[in-house]
Design a protein around this motif. Structure first.
Motif, PDB file in Angstrom:
ATOM      1  N   GLN A 247      -3.455  -0.883   6.701  1.00 53.03           N
ATOM      2  CA  GLN A 247      -3.169  -1.841   5.641  1.00 53.03           C
ATOM      3  C   GLN A 247      -1.685  -2.187   5.585  1.00 53.03           C
ATOM      4  O   GLN A 247      -1.319  -3.353   5.431  1.00 53.03           O
ATOM      5  CB  GLN A 247      -3.625  -1.289   4.283  1.00 53.03           C
ATOM      6  N   TRP A 248      -0.799  -1.166   5.724  1.00 47.67           N
ATOM      7  CA  TRP A 248       0.627  -1.512   5.654  1.00 47.67           C
ATOM      8  C   TRP A 248       1.168  -2.030   6.973  1.00 47.67           C
ATOM      9  O   TRP A 248       2.101  -2.830   6.999  1.00 47.67           O
ATOM     10  CB  TRP A 248       1.476  -0.362   5.121  1.00 47.67           C
TER      11      TRP A 248
ATOM     12  N   ALA B  75      -3.570   4.733   4.746  1.00 49.80           N
ATOM     13  CA  ALA B  75      -3.369   3.288   4.551  1.00 49.80           C
ATOM     14  C   ALA B  75      -2.628   2.639   5.711  1.00 49.80           C
ATOM     15  O   ALA B  75      -2.189   1.491   5.599  1.00 49.80           O
ATOM     16  CB  ALA B  75      -2.603   3.038   3.254  1.00 49.80           C
TER      17      ALA B  75
ATOM     18  N   PRO C 230       0.804  -1.235   0.000  1.00 53.37           N
ATOM     19  CA  PRO C 230       0.000   0.000   0.000  1.00 53.37           C
ATOM     20  C   PRO C 230       0.834   1.281   0.000  1.00 53.37           C
ATOM     21  O   PRO C 230       0.259   2.374  -0.115  1.00 53.37           O
ATOM     22  CB  PRO C 230      -0.811  -0.110   1.309  1.00 53.37           C
TER      23      PRO C 230
END
Length: 230
Positions: free
Chosen positions: A215-216, A212, A129
């Motif tokens: 997500q990361w 993000a 991401p």
């Protein structure tokens, strides 16, 4: 392994316990399952374990057939789990999931360790991401002593490095929170949006990287993401 007299029982649980229930042993197996191969990487996963004791435990685990010690081309050694060691993965995961569900309180996070938290985040980090090229993310824990306060993740070409001194690169994102807050996010006990709303988490830098973050960063391997706080 250390001789405590043994359990004196001809039982598979007893025999396994004599090997696996000595202090630090299951944490070393956890680190090997996570992919640590070098002595210094193993040390980062068990920072409170002395180098001498770690070396001793590794030799003991080799002796009972749980790991293999292999020479490297540069003269060093690396540690890999044997087939017997690999088969401990569901045991370690079950212990972690049980501990996450039943042992840790939602009200009090104990045994906080910034180096172990950041090492876990570094291992789990997903570069996909993040923007292409080098990306540098700083974590700042203002309440900690100077030597433990600042950590940097440097992501470049799919590799992730962890530094506790300034690498000198331009920051893409600064993450500011208490160690308690970041550990709670990592363990799925709270969420990034709720901590931002409460003022306990501040993200400064590039908006796409900040947006993000979950997500990361991901969660601890022992968190069921479907049950983590949304």
């Amino acid at each position: 392994m250390e001789d405590h007299g043994g359990y004196g029982q001809f039982c598979p649980v007893s025999m396994a316990g004599e090997i696996l229930c000595t202090r630090w042993t299951m944490l070393i197996v956890r680190e090997l399952l996570y992919g640590s191969r070098r002595f210094n990487d193993l040390r980062r996963g068990v920072p409170r374990m002395s180098p001498a004791l770690l070396s001793k435990r590794l030799k003991e685990l080799e002796k009972v057939g749980i790991l293999v010690i292999a020479a490297r081309d540069n003269g060093g050694v690396e540690y890999r789990l044997s087939r017997a060691g690999e088969e401990l993965k569901p045991v370690v995961m079950s212990m972690g999931l049980w501990g996450h569900r039943w042992v840790e309180s939602r009200l009090t996070l104990k045994n906080l360790d910034p180096s172990l938290l950041m090492w876990d985040i570094r291992r789990k980090l997903n570069p996909d991401p993040l923007p292409p090229g080098r990306c540098t993310i700083q974590f700042l824990y203002p309440e900690l002593p100077e030597a433990q306060r600042n950590w940097w993740l440097v992501i470049d070409a799919g590799t992730v490095d962890l530094c506790n001194s300034d690498p000198g690169y331009e920051l893409n994102l600064l993450v500011r929170s208490s160690l308690h807050t970041m550990t709670a996010i990592w363990m799925g006990i709270t969420s990034i949006p709720s901590e931002i709303a409460a003022g306990r988490l501040v993200l400064e830098g590039e908006r796409p990287v900040a947006k993000a973050m979950q997500q990361w960063m991901g969660y601890s391997p022992f968190v069921n993401e479907q049950r983590a706080v949304a």
